[in-house]
Design an enzyme around this catalytic site. Sequence first.
Site, PDB file in Angstrom:
ATOM      1  N   ASN A  40      46.400  39.690  32.619  1.00 41.50           N
ATOM      2  CA  ASN A  40      44.991  39.349  32.796  1.00 41.50           C
ATOM      3  C   ASN A  40      44.530  38.440  31.658  1.00 41.50           C
ATOM      4  O   ASN A  40      45.000  38.546  30.519  1.00 41.50           O
ATOM      5  CB  ASN A  40      44.105  40.590  32.934  1.00 41.50           C
ATOM      6  CG  ASN A  40      44.253  41.583  31.796  1.00 41.50           C
ATOM      7  OD1 ASN A  40      45.305  41.711  31.204  1.00 41.50           O
ATOM      8  ND2 ASN A  40      43.180  42.299  31.504  1.00 41.50           N
ATOM      9  N   ILE A  41      43.620  37.538  31.999  1.00 38.23           N
ATOM     10  CA  ILE A  41      43.098  36.553  31.039  1.00 38.23           C
ATOM     11  C   ILE A  41      41.578  36.580  31.152  1.00 38.23           C
ATOM     12  O   ILE A  41      41.018  36.115  32.156  1.00 38.23           O
ATOM     13  CB  ILE A  41      43.641  35.137  31.359  1.00 38.23           C
ATOM     14  CG1 ILE A  41      45.177  35.150  31.413  1.00 38.23           C
ATOM     15  CG2 ILE A  41      43.127  34.130  30.320  1.00 38.23           C
ATOM     16  CD1 ILE A  41      45.795  33.892  32.011  1.00 38.23           C
ATOM     17  N   GLU A  42      40.937  37.192  30.155  1.00 44.58           N
ATOM     18  CA  GLU A  42      39.471  37.354  30.220  1.00 44.58           C
ATOM     19  C   GLU A  42      38.756  36.140  29.637  1.00 44.58           C
ATOM     20  O   GLU A  42      39.363  35.246  29.040  1.00 44.58           O
ATOM     21  CB  GLU A  42      39.078  38.643  29.491  1.00 44.58           C
ATOM     22  CG  GLU A  42      39.681  39.869  30.167  1.00 44.58           C
ATOM     23  CD  GLU A  42      39.187  41.184  29.616  1.00 44.58           C
ATOM     24  OE1 GLU A  42      38.597  41.218  28.523  1.00 44.58           O
ATOM     25  OE2 GLU A  42      39.388  42.202  30.309  1.00 44.58           O
ATOM     26  N   CYS A  51      42.850  38.273  36.963  1.00 46.58           N
ATOM     27  CA  CYS A  51      43.665  39.483  36.901  1.00 46.58           C
ATOM     28  C   CYS A  51      45.142  39.125  36.765  1.00 46.58           C
ATOM     29  O   CYS A  51      45.575  38.030  37.147  1.00 46.58           O
ATOM     30  CB  CYS A  51      43.483  40.314  38.169  1.00 46.58           C
ATOM     31  SG  CYS A  51      41.867  41.066  38.347  1.00 46.58           S
ATOM     32  N   GLU A  53      47.654  40.215  38.493  1.00 46.93           N
ATOM     33  CA  GLU A  53      48.307  39.993  39.787  1.00 46.93           C
ATOM     34  C   GLU A  53      48.094  38.566  40.273  1.00 46.93           C
ATOM     35  O   GLU A  53      49.007  37.900  40.759  1.00 46.93           O
ATOM     36  CB  GLU A  53      47.744  40.958  40.847  1.00 46.93           C
ATOM     37  CG  GLU A  53      47.950  42.425  40.535  1.00 46.93           C
ATOM     38  CD  GLU A  53      46.797  43.041  39.740  1.00 46.93           C
ATOM     39  OE1 GLU A  53      46.244  42.369  38.848  1.00 46.93           O
ATOM     40  OE2 GLU A  53      46.461  44.203  40.028  1.00 46.93           O
ATOM     41  N   CYS A  87      42.682  45.114  42.322  1.00 48.19           N
ATOM     42  CA  CYS A  87      41.296  44.978  42.777  1.00 48.19           C
ATOM     43  C   CYS A  87      41.267  44.306  44.155  1.00 48.19           C
ATOM     44  O   CYS A  87      42.272  43.750  44.619  1.00 48.19           O
ATOM     45  CB  CYS A  87      40.478  44.181  41.762  1.00 48.19           C
ATOM     46  SG  CYS A  87      40.745  42.393  41.837  1.00 48.19           S
ATOM     47  N   CYS A  90      42.357  40.585  44.316  1.00 50.50           N
ATOM     48  CA  CYS A  90      43.814  40.397  44.245  1.00 50.50           C
ATOM     49  C   CYS A  90      44.479  40.801  45.558  1.00 50.50           C
ATOM     50  O   CYS A  90      45.432  40.152  46.005  1.00 50.50           O
ATOM     51  CB  CYS A  90      44.397  41.194  43.080  1.00 50.50           C
ATOM     52  SG  CYS A  90      43.998  40.477  41.473  1.00 50.50           S
TER      53      CYS A  90
HETATM   54  N1  THU Z   1      42.411  43.729  35.966  1.00 44.62           N
HETATM   55  C1  THU Z   1      43.626  43.249  36.356  1.00 44.62           C
HETATM   56  O1  THU Z   1      44.242  42.418  35.676  1.00 44.62           O
HETATM   57  N2  THU Z   1      44.138  43.701  37.539  1.00 44.62           N
HETATM   58  C2  THU Z   1      43.540  44.603  38.338  1.00 44.62           C
HETATM   59  O2  THU Z   1      44.057  44.909  39.393  1.00 44.62           O
HETATM   60  C3  THU Z   1      42.269  45.214  37.952  1.00 44.62           C
HETATM   61  C4  THU Z   1      41.634  44.674  36.725  1.00 44.62           C
HETATM   62  C5  THU Z   1      41.844  43.268  34.697  1.00 44.62           C
HETATM   63  C6  THU Z   1      40.626  42.409  34.800  1.00 44.62           C
HETATM   64  C7  THU Z   1      39.960  42.663  33.466  1.00 44.62           C
HETATM   65  O3  THU Z   1      40.503  41.774  32.506  1.00 44.62           O
HETATM   66  C8  THU Z   1      40.355  44.077  33.100  1.00 44.62           C
HETATM   67  O4  THU Z   1      41.470  44.378  33.913  1.00 44.62           O
HETATM   68  C9  THU Z   1      39.262  45.109  33.295  1.00 44.62           C
HETATM   69  O5  THU Z   1      38.721  45.033  34.566  1.00 44.62           O
END
Ligand code: THU
Length: 129
Positions: A40-42, A51, A53, A87, A90
């Site tokens: 994941n890259i915020e 996300c 995935e 999520c 994804c």
């Molecule tokens: N996140 C994912 O990378 N994959 C998921 O299936 C659910 C959420 C990440 C997004 C965000 O950076 C962090 O988890 C919290 O929601």
Amino acid sequence: MKNLIGRAIEARKNAYAPYSGFMVGAALECGDGSIYTGCNIENAAFTPTNCAERTAFFKAVSEGKRKFCRIAIVGGKGGEMTAPAPCGVCLQVMAEFCEAETFEVIMAVSEENYSVKRLGELLPCGFSL
Ligand code: THU
């Protein structure tokens, strides 16, 4: 399974999650046996966050891959691991490229502790045109 989960655990180390602290790694196995990983890259603006995935899928699709067998996902805050389910966004991306009845989603706490569901179980009513 073990190898794919191991690759997801490795990918999680690159997660950029300074806002949630929730670090996710994914490893996607393609029809030809190749593996693409993602984290994941915020973002400070929140909505541009990607996300793990989708990072893996977009890497693979952008390299020309179109057939996929399974994806392994690991995640959690800090040292803890919670086997996150993908999520909805994804899942919709997966539905674009994968068979609902056969594509496997592996949600893992570790290489030994995981559950497997088919895409159709997690997204029974995905959108399609
Ligand atoms: N996140 C994912 O990378 N994959 C998921 O299936 C659910 C959420 C990440 C997004 C965000 O950076 C962090 O988890 C919290 O929601």
